[in-house]
Scaffold this motif. Structure first.
Motif, PDB file in Angstrom:
ATOM      1  N   LEU A 168       0.853  -1.187   0.000  1.00  9.41           N
ATOM      2  CA  LEU A 168       0.000   0.000   0.000  1.00  9.41           C
ATOM      3  C   LEU A 168       0.891   1.239   0.000  1.00  9.41           C
ATOM      4  N   ALA A 169       0.790   2.063  -1.050  1.00  4.68           N
ATOM      5  CA  ALA A 169       1.633   3.251  -1.157  1.00  4.68           C
ATOM      6  C   ALA A 169       0.849   4.503  -0.798  1.00  4.68           C
ATOM      7  N   LEU A 170       1.350   5.276   0.148  1.00  5.16           N
ATOM      8  CA  LEU A 170       0.837   6.616   0.432  1.00  5.16           C
ATOM      9  C   LEU A 170       2.006   7.428   0.959  1.00  5.16           C
ATOM     10  N   ARG A 171       1.756   8.630   1.420  1.00  6.28           N
ATOM     11  CA  ARG A 171       2.876   9.459   1.863  1.00  6.28           C
ATOM     12  C   ARG A 171       2.727   9.849   3.318  1.00  6.28           C
ATOM     13  N   GLY A 172       3.854  10.124   3.954  1.00  3.66           N
ATOM     14  CA  GLY A 172       3.827  10.641   5.311  1.00  3.66           C
ATOM     15  C   GLY A 172       3.935  12.155   5.283  1.00  3.66           C
ATOM     16  N   HIS A 207       7.321  18.901   6.007  1.00  5.22           N
ATOM     17  CA  HIS A 207       7.721  20.017   6.875  1.00  5.22           C
ATOM     18  C   HIS A 207       9.125  20.474   6.490  1.00  5.22           C
ATOM     19  N   HIS A 208       9.366  21.764   6.566  1.00  6.98           N
ATOM     20  CA  HIS A 208      10.723  22.259   6.314  1.00  6.98           C
ATOM     21  C   HIS A 208      11.669  21.700   7.367  1.00  6.98           C
ATOM     22  N   ASP A 209      11.240  21.749   8.636  1.00  6.74           N
ATOM     23  CA  ASP A 209      12.017  21.151   9.722  1.00  6.74           C
ATOM     24  C   ASP A 209      11.045  20.322  10.545  1.00  6.74           C
ATOM     25  N   PRO A 210      11.116  19.003  10.405  1.00  9.38           N
ATOM     26  CA  PRO A 210      10.062  18.158  10.989  1.00  9.38           C
ATOM     27  C   PRO A 210      10.090  18.048  12.512  1.00  9.38           C
ATOM     28  N   ALA A 211      11.159  18.540  13.152  1.00  7.85           N
ATOM     29  CA  ALA A 211      11.266  18.342  14.604  1.00  7.85           C
ATOM     30  C   ALA A 211      10.058  18.965  15.311  1.00  7.85           C
TER      31      ALA A 211
END
Lengths: 474, 474
Positions: free
Chosen positions: A419-423, A428-432
């Motif tokens: 199953l392909a999808l995205r996170g 985000h530019h900076d995911p923290a």
């Protein structure tokens, strides 16, 4: 002294294929023998008379073949010392490692893709026939860097009618997909002295990379429930890249107050707004909000594409530009690849003019509207998941509850089921410290495949969240 | 206080086109009135009830239209103070200056163009039908940066068979025309540290610009009657750009000794040879000399295109690469425009596989062979003109005698007669003191138009050289 020529007769005979003519067959046989090392470098070839006799060919044929291979560099002919084999690399010296092409996943819930099984094959073929049958020969000759006038005229009318875009054909530039267009635009802006670009955060990471690669310093333009926070723009940014109609990935439209603020920013600072109307055809609860470009055509670049309506394979997109940008962007296009191929442009112009394009979009809109409703209905059963955005487009963002399953764990579980999808993280530019989530596309599968893809998604979610798998598919 | 609303009824009524629905018609009329300045910024609109009564619409329709235009930024709604017109620029603020598209000259003797009137419309259409009818839906989805495997497989066989190219499909990269391919290759080489490039002098000036724009320092590789003087290459050049089969523009092939010297240079210095086989399909006096790439596939990039066989409008070209360059060039392609459009690639693959492409090329070869003979026959009557090159390709270089008519004078005379061809001067790296001449293409006109184009050329030459106009056309 000549090297040993024994056995050559058998070798040559074995590979002598005269279907394309005797001389051609002899040449091929000699080339192969040299490449495979059966005729090593320096080997002296038999005289033309000798080889002709051996092979039952005329002496002229052998002589012509020797001459041909000497021209090509396989043989060396020196007056008085005969014909010998030149230094040639043996066979293919190691093939490049195979670069795998894209594979379609078993369950394709990737965002931003339309259902290509619904490609209007008959309409496209009929339009191709009309175009080719009535084409003046010049259409097969050199094209225009700005794009075919037929398509620009068709688009000016279509975009005005359906998206409120204010333009004339001479402000439109056709590109080989939006990805190319964005790169050309950014290159022209940077060449003109632009340095800082505001890009939505979260936003499309591949497009952010294009902006950065063109030489821009990218600053984050944060997004909340009313769209990009345009109040955070300063006088520093030369350009702001936004998705006003349906923010990618959150799915919220830019609210009216911020649309006004954005135009005011552009007017007061001389900044440029780049409006990516990537899925503006698809609004399900109301008439689509018109393009921002219509309110400020001198300060907004409007970008559209057929990638979400017909399919990305066609590589057809357009930019509607403020007048001062038409020449620099057209020049960038010419420097990149002279012009976009002509036939696709003419076929699309025909589809738009005959309204076949409208009919296709309308049918697609109904299909995706049903699919979105079905998706939201199913995921509503999963506690803690929050669906974002207005009823529009080809994807929905689902954010994950704190303390629940992790995004990377969910993506890994999906991958294991094909199953392909995205996170959300990579957008985000900076995911923290930022929200985690899943971008679920509902456009890509065929009508038949969609329910099973939803089932697979709900099974993963139920496993991970520990609840019931939602209601079964229809 | 509300501004004067009088006359608005007539204005709105005049432009109220309800063919697309009442609400849509009202919205369009309001947008137009605002853009044209009939409703100026700040003007307070009538109440929804009032306007509904005036126009004979329901109040809901007017309310919905106001809401839509507020979303789009045309109107401002403030609680308690009604709906007013926002700041919107009046109409289109000056259109961009018209960028003229390419015009076909009356007599088209430009070099490097095929006869597009002979484009195989029926074969192309039939192949399109086969491709679209049997296409799996994925062909309309995302493509491969390296190019469709179907086309790469077809080309590997075709180029081996017809041009002696040694390759496997995984060494081929498809680009949107050779111009793009050359730019991508140069970009990848410069990114990999290459600095100096040798380019034939005279040579194609547009391609020289591409090499330079990519960041190379360009050094001239002089050309004489045996092709590029490869002995002048040093260890300094990272790459040498050549047209070995039919030097552009002189039309001479690279002689066997220099082919060997070039390969030896590449092997000993690690230099790369870029072989532009731009018209390798067309040799008229003998079988074509095989590609240099076949002798040194690890050191030569082979470049080909359909621009001279089918037409430049298709934007389809290929590069056969040494293994270590496949990945960097494919990455450059992905960064430029992701991938070349798919349908054209599949149609070309079909034409090659079914041999329709061979048939087309063979017919074209006969046609151009006749045309070249006719051209040389006619210009032989002009004293002092020297025709260069072997019987091949789509153009002939005619150099001008010292003391005779000047190149720019001849080009101006041609232009006045609607006759397009090229001068030699701009193809020299530094034209000072170099030969002058005309590049006469014999590919571009249709069969019907060719004799008149030749007549026009001969009339210009006769006028300028003061002789008889040669024999009349057939």
């Amino acid at each position: 002294m000549p090297k040993d020529w024994s056995g050559s007769r058998l070798d040559l005979h074995l590979s002598l294929d005269t279907a394309g003519g005797r001389r051609s067959g002899l040449e091929s046989a000699l080339r192969a023998a040299i490449r495979e090392g059966r005729l090593p470098a320096g080997a002296l070839l038999p005289s033309t008379r000798g080889l002709a006799g051996e092979l039952g060919l005329s002496r002229g044929t052998v002589s012509a073949a020797y001459g041909q291979l000497a021209e090509e560099g396989y043989l060396t002919t020196r007056p008085g010392s005969g014909t010998s084999v030149a230094e040639v690399p043996r066979d293919l010296p190691g093939t490049a490692r195979h670069l795998p092409g894209p594979r379609t996943p078993r369950h394709d819930l990737r965002p931003g893709l339309p259902d290509v099984a619904a490609f209007p094959v008959r309409a496209w073929l009929a339009a191709t026939r009309r175009v080719l049958t009535h084409a003046r020969p010049e259409v097969f000759g050199a094209g225009e860097p700005q794009g075919r006038i037929e398509l620009r005229v068709a688009l000016a009318g279509y975009l005005g009618r359906t998206r409120g875009v204010v333009t004339t054909p001479d402000r439109i530039v056709i590109t080989s997909g939006h990805y190319q267009g964005l790169g050309l635009l950014c290159g022209a802006l940077v060449a003109g002295g632009a340095r800082v670009a505001a890009v939505e955060d979260p936003g499309h990471n591949a497009f952010r990379d294009v902006v950065r690669r063109a030489g821009f310093t990218v600053v984050a333009l944060p997004v909340d429930a009313r769209g990009a926070r345009t109040g955070e723009l300063t006088g520093r940014e030369a350009a702001a890249f936004l998705t006003p109609s349906h923010q990618y990935p959150t799915g919220v439209p830019l609210c009216p107050g911020r649309r006004r603020a954005l135009c005011a920013w552009a007017r007061s600072t001389g900044g440029l707004v780049v409006e990516d109307d990537y899925d503006g055809e698809y609004r399900y609860d109301r008439r689509p909000v018109g393009a921002l470009q219509g309110v400020a055509p001198d300060r907004v670049v409007y970008c559209g594409t057929v990638s979400k309506t017909l399919g990305p394979a066609l590589r057809l997109a357009w930019m509607v530009l403020p007048p001062q940008l038409v020449e620099p962007v057209t020049r960038a296009k010419r420097h990149a690849d002279l012009y976009t191929e002509t036939l696709g442009q003419l076929v699309l112009a025909d589809l738009i003019t005959t309204h076949a394009y409208d009919r296709h979009v309308r049918a697609a809109r109904l299909r995706y509207r049903r699919r979105r409703a079905l998706l939201l209905d199913r995921v509503a059963a999963v506690p803690g998941l929050v669906a974002h955005g207005v009823p529009a487009g080809l994807h929905t963002l689902l954010t994950l509850p704190p303390g629940g399953p992790a995004e990377d764990d969910l993506l890994a579980r999906c991958a294991r089921r094909g199953l392909a999808l995205r996170g959300l993280t990579e957008l985000h530019h900076d995911p923290a410290g930022r929200a985690r989530g899943l971008l679920v596309g509902f456009g890509a599968p065929s009508e038949r495949a969609y329910p099973a893809a939803l089932d697979a998604l709900l099974t993963v979610l139920a496993d991970a969240f520990g609840g019931a798998p939602g209601r079964p598919g229809p």
